[in-house]
Every structure is written in structure tokens, then in C-alpha cells.
Design a protein around this motif. Structure first.
Motif, PDB file in Angstrom:
ATOM      1  N   GLY A 186      -0.163  -0.562  -3.474  1.00 11.63           N
ATOM      2  CA  GLY A 186       1.210  -0.078  -3.369  1.00 11.63           C
ATOM      3  C   GLY A 186       1.708   0.614  -4.628  1.00 11.63           C
ATOM      4  O   GLY A 186       2.911   0.760  -4.841  1.00 11.63           O
ATOM      5  N   LYS A 187       0.791   1.038  -5.494  1.00  9.96           N
ATOM      6  CA  LYS A 187       1.151   1.746  -6.733  1.00  9.96           C
ATOM      7  C   LYS A 187       0.022   2.705  -7.076  1.00  9.96           C
ATOM      8  O   LYS A 187      -1.142   2.380  -6.846  1.00  9.96           O
ATOM      9  N   ALA A 188       0.409   3.806  -7.702  1.00  8.34           N
ATOM     10  CA  ALA A 188      -0.624   4.743  -8.153  1.00  8.34           C
ATOM     11  C   ALA A 188      -1.395   4.131  -9.325  1.00  8.34           C
ATOM     12  O   ALA A 188      -0.803   3.439 -10.155  1.00  8.34           O
ATOM     13  N   PRO A 189      -2.712   4.339  -9.378  1.00  8.22           N
ATOM     14  CA  PRO A 189      -3.491   3.780 -10.488  1.00  8.22           C
ATOM     15  C   PRO A 189      -3.210   4.484 -11.822  1.00  8.22           C
ATOM     16  O   PRO A 189      -2.956   5.681 -11.846  1.00  8.22           O
ATOM     17  N   TYR A 190      -3.264   3.713 -12.904  1.00  9.42           N
ATOM     18  CA  TYR A 190      -3.281   4.318 -14.238  1.00  9.42           C
ATOM     19  C   TYR A 190      -4.605   5.036 -14.423  1.00  9.42           C
ATOM     20  O   TYR A 190      -5.627   4.612 -13.887  1.00  9.42           O
ATOM     21  N   LYS A 191      -4.567   6.086 -15.231  1.00  7.18           N
ATOM     22  CA  LYS A 191      -5.818   6.767 -15.605  1.00  7.18           C
ATOM     23  C   LYS A 191      -6.181   6.308 -17.004  1.00  7.18           C
ATOM     24  O   LYS A 191      -5.453   6.582 -17.958  1.00  7.18           O
ATOM     25  N   VAL A 251      -7.003   5.314  -2.105  1.00  7.21           N
ATOM     26  CA  VAL A 251      -7.253   3.993  -1.514  1.00  7.21           C
ATOM     27  C   VAL A 251      -6.631   2.899  -2.395  1.00  7.21           C
ATOM     28  O   VAL A 251      -5.998   1.971  -1.889  1.00  7.21           O
ATOM     29  N   LEU A 252      -6.775   3.020  -3.710  1.00 12.90           N
ATOM     30  CA  LEU A 252      -6.180   2.014  -4.602  1.00 12.90           C
ATOM     31  C   LEU A 252      -4.665   2.007  -4.449  1.00 12.90           C
ATOM     32  O   LEU A 252      -4.039   0.940  -4.419  1.00 12.90           O
ATOM     33  N   GLU A 253      -4.076   3.194  -4.336  1.00  9.53           N
ATOM     34  CA  GLU A 253      -2.621   3.264  -4.183  1.00  9.53           C
ATOM     35  C   GLU A 253      -2.175   2.590  -2.889  1.00  9.53           C
ATOM     36  O   GLU A 253      -1.184   1.847  -2.861  1.00  9.53           O
ATOM     37  N   GLU A 254      -2.956   2.808  -1.835  1.00 10.66           N
ATOM     38  CA  GLU A 254      -2.625   2.191  -0.547  1.00 10.66           C
ATOM     39  C   GLU A 254      -2.748   0.659  -0.639  1.00 10.66           C
ATOM     40  O   GLU A 254      -1.878  -0.079  -0.175  1.00 10.66           O
ATOM     41  N   VAL A 255      -3.813   0.178  -1.281  1.00  8.32           N
ATOM     42  CA  VAL A 255      -4.065  -1.265  -1.315  1.00  8.32           C
ATOM     43  C   VAL A 255      -3.098  -1.982  -2.268  1.00  8.32           C
ATOM     44  O   VAL A 255      -2.661  -3.093  -1.992  1.00  8.32           O
ATOM     45  N   TRP A 259      -6.642  -2.779 -13.788  1.00  8.79           N
ATOM     46  CA  TRP A 259      -5.728  -2.942 -14.915  1.00  8.79           C
ATOM     47  C   TRP A 259      -5.234  -4.384 -15.017  1.00  8.79           C
ATOM     48  O   TRP A 259      -5.391  -5.042 -16.039  1.00  8.79           O
ATOM     49  N   ASP A 260      -4.581  -4.843 -13.939  1.00  6.74           N
ATOM     50  CA  ASP A 260      -4.198  -6.257 -13.860  1.00  6.74           C
ATOM     51  C   ASP A 260      -4.088  -6.627 -12.386  1.00  6.74           C
ATOM     52  O   ASP A 260      -4.431  -5.812 -11.527  1.00  6.74           O
ATOM     53  N   THR A 261      -3.609  -7.814 -12.083  1.00  4.02           N
ATOM     54  CA  THR A 261      -3.658  -8.238 -10.678  1.00  4.02           C
ATOM     55  C   THR A 261      -2.792  -7.353  -9.779  1.00  4.02           C
ATOM     56  O   THR A 261      -3.068  -7.238  -8.596  1.00  4.02           O
ATOM     57  N   GLU A 262      -1.775  -6.745 -10.339  1.00  6.01           N
ATOM     58  CA  GLU A 262      -0.864  -5.956  -9.506  1.00  6.01           C
ATOM     59  C   GLU A 262      -1.024  -4.455  -9.668  1.00  6.01           C
ATOM     60  O   GLU A 262      -0.374  -3.691  -8.956  1.00  6.01           O
TER      61      GLU A 262
END
Ligand code: BES
Ligand code: MN
Ligand code: MN
Length: 455
Positions: free
Chosen positions: A389-394, A383-387, A184-187
Motif C-alpha cells: 500500500g506504499k510506493a517502495p523507496y529506491k 507489485v510491492l506498492e500493491e502489497v 526497508w521495514d515491516t511496513e
């Protein structure tokens, strides 16, 4: 040391290697670059070998080659994953709009500029580097890994269906991850759950047998450029609805849940207008801009050619006019059926005084949707959430990756886009770039993904 230290220690070498990779002008669309596409494939072969992969092979298709490799020593109890990416790139023209030449990679700030930097050379290198680090530091990989890289994605992967069918043994896996896609973006991470399909065509309108003096013949015979404009205008109403008979017939309506899921992802209309520089949005009426971008079919003119294109006036009545068109498709539209509808429309609406022909252009893809609750998507999300620190957008995107539906048909697996470019990185445009911090973070994400799947 651990793999993270290994990645840090070797990062400057990895960036130099990415530069070397970008220097190969592997433009799949241009016949004169076919040797470069092959060289890029060979570069990938060498890189996979030096990372410690086995059975690394440049394999021929009827067109540009593919690269297969594996590392299958994690044992029969560990899962096998297939990692996909592409080493071909889009044409870089117009060269004069680049700040630095497209095939002379240049680092400015924390970005690397060059054709293919984000799509897909930087992105496809990431999982190779993650595997190298794991192997170097632990002597093994936590999962069985296969790599499958192609050299014809940007022309629609025309030769991949027969290749895949004939080489299923080299592609067998439990899960597929695509290193082509985006975050989505860098963060903020995202899981891309939908890609659009594609149909590609060209309309040629013919009038007189050669160009004519527009004073001597204007008013005597039809003008193909005008006839083409009339034909194109008959395909879409000014408010953005496509007016080709039957075009929307096979489209599966968005459910309330679909629309809610799309609306959950933040949308900033002003930022979108600033990003594109367009004076206002325009899409199919009755849908939000986001719905149109992600989940409704489109028809776009990609190129128009006719008459005098140089400076000043030339009083010519052109003999020919042509338009390149692509449509992006959604479930359950079929690329060939949509082509037929457009051809029928052109037949029925061809203005008087000219003839019009419709021909297929290379490039076709089926729409691709990942079902809710998909196992590999769930792991990727953790894994994305861990890396991050936020849940990914769908999310979904309006782009296409033609081989996704072929892999689904042949292997019965939905690929998860586990990729680290961003949509603002000028894909297919001048000044394409990739963020180096993202390059590094993606390596962590792939290493964690493999560890996680091996637990
Ligand atoms: N990587 C893109 C598609 C993409 C972009 C997927 C962003 C997910 C997020 C891919 O390389 C691409 O450009 N595909 C072409 C395919 C076409 C030529 C058949 C496209 O969409 O135009
Ligand atoms: Mn791509
Ligand atoms: Mn692309």
C-alpha cells in the motif's frame, strides 16, 4: 480456495519446514561443513520436488553444489523468470553470544531465530512456497519459472562463473529476481538498486623467526604487531579518508541526481547510532553517512591477530602479526586492481625491521547497479506498492552478492532484488532472526509477482 487461503492453511507446516532447513549447518566457509552444505542443497531439491517443480537437480561445481529446477509449462508466450537465492550461511561463532543455539531454530514472539533465518534460508523458501500454492490451487503457474540456488554465496561464489557459463541453457530467462536482498521495514517496501563490490585480502607481517622474550629482545628487534598497526594506520586518515595511492581513481563520482535520490530516503542519525551502539558516525569526509554507506568505497579491518590474546600479561615479542581486510567497492572499481593498489601500498610503507606479505583471500565481487527505467524493476515496484500500500523507496546497500554481475555478464539481465528480510535481522551476527509475518507477506508478493507477469 485460492492461493492466499492455501498459504494461510499451510503456514504452520511452512514454518516447521523452515526450522528443518535452518537445522542443517550449511556453513560454506568451513571445510568440515561441506557435507552439510550439500545436505542443505539436497533439502532444497526435495522441497522443490514436493512443490511440484520439474527437472530438479543438485549440480556439482568445483566447490559447493548448486540447485536448478524449472516449471516451463506456461507456454512460449508467457515470460520466463529466473529466481535466485542461496542455501549456505555464515559461520555462527561466537556461539556463546546467541540466546538460543544457532542451529536449533527457536520461535520467540513472531520471530524465528537461527543462523540463516533471514540470510537466506527463510527468504529463499518464500518463492518456492508461492509457486507451490499457485500450482496447488490453479494447476499451473502464470509464468515459466526457473530456480537457481547456490551453496557458496557467503564465500564469494568462487565457482559460479564457470558453472553459469557451462549451463546457460538451464538459466535462460527474460527477467531475474533475487530472493536475497531486503525490504526497508515491516511496513515499507524498497527496491535495492545498488550493491557494492568486494576485494578481500590478508596482510602478514613477519619479524623474528619465533616469539621472543620481550624483556630480553625488546629494543633489539622490531615488533610485528606494532609494525602492522603502523601499516594499517597509513591506509586511512583518522577522519575516514582512505590514503592508499590511487584508491579513488576509478570511482565514478555521484551525480547530483544520485545524491538527490539518496537524500530522498529518510535518514535518522540518532536512530542509526542507537541501532549500532557506536558513539558517533565516521566516514569519508565530504559525504553524508548515507552516501558513505550506500555509494562510496570503504576499507575495513575484519580481523587482527598477534601475540598473547589470553588473560593477563605474557611478556612476549610476537614473531608474526596479521590483518584480514576487505574493501567494499563502487562503480567502476575493479576488485583485482584495488588489491594491486593495496599490495603496492604495503610494499612502499612496510616499516623497518619486518617483512610484509599481502595475499588474496576468498571472496570478490564487482559492484552492481540497476539502471534507471529497468523493466523488471518497474513491475516489482508495482507489485510491492500493491502489497504494502506504499510506493517502495529506491535504495542501495553496502553488501554484495557476487553472482549478480556474473548473471549480468552471461545473461545480459540485471536481477531485481525481490526479497523480504530486513537489515535489522542480525545478518552474519548472533541472534539472527526472520519475522514470520514478513515470511507470509513475501509469499503473497511472489505469488502476485508471478500473476502480474502472466497477465
Ligand atoms: N544477503 C547478503 C547481501 C545483502 C544484504 C544484499 C542486504 C542486500 C541487502 C549476502 O548474503 C552477503 O552477505 N554477501 C556477502 C558476500 C561476500 C562474502 C562476498 C557480503 O556482502 O559480505
Ligand atoms: Mn544473502
Ligand atoms: Mn550474507
Amino acid at each position: 480456495m485460492g492461493w492466499a487461503d492455501y498459504l494461510d492453511t499451510h503456514q504452520s507446516r511452512f514454518v516447521e519446514e523452515l526450522c528443518e532447513f535452518i537445522r542443517i549447518p550449511s556453513v560454506s566457509a568451513k571445510p568440515e561443513n561441506a557435507g552439510d552444505v550439500r545436505d542443505a542443497g539436497q533439502w532444497v531439491v526435495d522441497r522443490l520436488v514436493s512443490a511440484g517443480m520439474e527437472n530438479v537437480q543438485l549440480m556439482d561445481t568445483a566447490g559447493h553444489p548448486v540447485v536448478c529446477a524449472d516449471w516451463l509449462r506456461a507456454g512460449p508466450d508467457a515470460p520466463t523468470i529466473l529466481i535466485y537465492g542461496h542455501f549456505d550461511v555464515q559461520p555462527a561463532e561466537p556461539f556463546e553470544l546467541w540466546t538460543s543455539p544457532p542451529f536449533e531454530p527457536t520461535i520467540r514472539g513472531d520471530r524465528i531465530y537461527g543462523r540463516g533465518a533471514t540470510d537466506d534460508k527463510g527468504a529463499m523458501l518464500i518463492p518456492i512456497l508461492a509457486a507451490e500454492a499457485l500450482l496447488a490451487e490453479t494447476g499451473k503457474l502464470p509464468v515459466n519459472v526457473r530456480f537457481f540456488f547456490e551453496g557458496q554465496e557467503e564465500i564469494g561464489s568462487p565457482d559460479l562463473p564457470p558453472f553459469i557459463e557451462a549451463n546457460l541453457d538451464r538459466l535462460q530467462a527474460d527477467m531475474i529476481f533475487s530472493a536475497d536482498g531486503s525490504q526497508w521495514d515491516t511496513e515499507t517496501p524498497q527496491l535495492v538498486l545498488g550493491l557494492k563490490g568486494l576485494t578481500s585480502l590478508e596482510i602478514t607481517v613477519q619479524g623474528a623467526k619465533s616469539d621472543l622474550h620481550s624483556g630480553l629482545h625488546g629494543g633489539g628487534v622490531a615488533n610485528p604487531a606494532m609494525a602492522l598497526a603502523q601499516l594499517l594506520a597509513s591506509m586511512k586518515s583518522p577522519d575516514g579518508r582512505i590514503t592508499i595511492d590511487g584508491f579513488y581513481d576509478d570511482v565514478v563520482d555521484l551525480t547530483d541526481e544520485d545524491r538527490e535520490a539518496i537524500a530522498k530516503v529518510p535518514w535518522d542519525e540518532a536512530a542509526y547510532l542507537a541501532q549500532t551502539g557506536a558513539p558517533s558516525t565516521l566516514g569519508e569526509p565530504g559525504f553524508t553517512t548515507r552516501e558513505n554507506l550506500w555509494a562510496r568505497p570503504t576499507l575495513e579491518v575484519n580481523g587482527l591477530t598477534s601475540g598473547w590474546q589470553g588473560q593477563g600479561t605474557k611478556t612476549v615479542l610476537p614473531a608474526v602479526a596479521s590483518a584480514k581486510i576487505t574493501c567494499r567497492l563502487v562503480a567502476n572499481q575493479n576488485p583485482e586492481a584495488v588489491f594491486d593498489l593495496i599490495a603496492a601500498h604495503v610494499d612502499a610503507h612496510c616499516p623497518p625491521g619486518v617483512t610484509a606479505e599481502v595475499a588474496r583471500n576468498p571472496g570478490r565481487a564487482d559492484p552492481f547497479l540497476v539502471p534507471a527505467g529497468h523493466n523488471a524493476t518497474a513491475v516489482a515496484g508495482q507489485v510491492l506498492e500493491e502489497v504494502y500500500g506504499k510506493a517502495p523507496y529506491k535504495t542501495r546497500v553496502g553488501g554484495s552478492i557476487p553472482v549478480m554481475s556474473t548473471l549480468l555478464d552471461e545473461l545480459g539481465l540485471h536481477a531485481v532484488m525481490f526479497a523480504f528480510g530486513h537489515e535489522d535481522e542480525n545478518q552474519h551476527a548472533p541472534d539472527e532472526f526472520f519475522r514470520l509475518p514478513t515470511f507470509r507477506r513475501g509469499q503473497t508478493a511472489y505469488a502476485r509477482l508471478m500473476e502480474r507477469l502472466g497477465e
